[in-house]
Design a protein around this motif. Sequence first.
Motif, mmCIF file in Angstrom:
data_model
loop_
_atom_site.group_PDB
_atom_site.id
_atom_site.type_symbol
_atom_site.label_atom_id
_atom_site.label_comp_id
_atom_site.label_asym_id
_atom_site.label_seq_id
_atom_site.Cartn_x
_atom_site.Cartn_y
_atom_site.Cartn_z
ATOM 1 N N ASN A 17 0.823 -1.211 0.000
ATOM 2 C CA ASN A 17 0.000 0.000 0.000
ATOM 3 C C ASN A 17 0.861 1.266 0.000
ATOM 4 N N VAL A 18 1.927 1.267 0.782
ATOM 5 C CA VAL A 18 2.813 2.435 0.831
ATOM 6 C C VAL A 18 3.461 2.657 -0.537
ATOM 7 N N VAL A 19 3.983 1.602 -1.116
ATOM 8 C CA VAL A 19 4.645 1.713 -2.418
ATOM 9 C C VAL A 19 3.630 2.132 -3.489
ATOM 10 N N SER A 20 2.452 1.552 -3.469
ATOM 11 C CA SER A 20 1.423 1.891 -4.461
ATOM 12 C C SER A 20 1.017 3.348 -4.370
ATOM 13 N N LYS A 21 0.838 3.856 -3.156
ATOM 14 C CA LYS A 21 0.465 5.271 -2.991
ATOM 15 C C LYS A 21 1.558 6.190 -3.513
ATOM 16 N N ALA A 22 2.798 5.853 -3.216
ATOM 17 C CA ALA A 22 3.913 6.671 -3.705
ATOM 18 C C ALA A 22 3.989 6.625 -5.231
ATOM 19 N N TYR A 23 3.765 5.461 -5.803
ATOM 20 C CA TYR A 23 3.802 5.301 -7.252
ATOM 21 C C TYR A 23 2.694 6.112 -7.919
ATOM 22 N N VAL A 24 1.489 6.017 -7.384
ATOM 23 C CA VAL A 24 0.360 6.769 -7.939
ATOM 24 C C VAL A 24 0.613 8.267 -7.823
ATOM 25 N N ALA A 25 1.160 8.705 -6.711
ATOM 26 C CA ALA A 25 1.461 10.130 -6.540
ATOM 27 C C ALA A 25 2.474 10.602 -7.575
ATOM 28 N N ARG A 26 3.485 9.800 -7.831
ATOM 29 C CA ARG A 26 4.493 10.173 -8.842
ATOM 30 C C ARG A 26 3.887 10.217 -10.236
#
Length: 104
Positions: free
Chosen positions: A85-94
């Motif tokens: 979830n943390v990685v996915s949120k960061a990826y979506v934000a980028r």
Amino acid sequence: MALSSIFGGAAPSQQQTAPASTAKAVNVKEQLKTQIAQELAVANASELVNKVTENCFEKCLTSPYSSGEEGCVDQCLAKYMRSWNVVSKAYVARIQQASTSGEI
């Protein structure tokens, strides 16, 4: 024959079809983006399942199954889900940032 057609201008009927074809191209582009996003979501979910299976089950399960291993698998799965979830949120934000800045 109008002068505009002699000098490279389009007839009024041809001018009306250009916006329609542009709108159709934009619609196709949006459909492709949606389809790619859906396929990426499926690929990401598959990757998560593969990694959980590979790491958690190999780490926690031994040959004869015992009841204590269930807690290990549960904790490992919870850790992977939080990390995912943390990685996915960061990826979506980028991706969103790149999209708004015009990089994509």
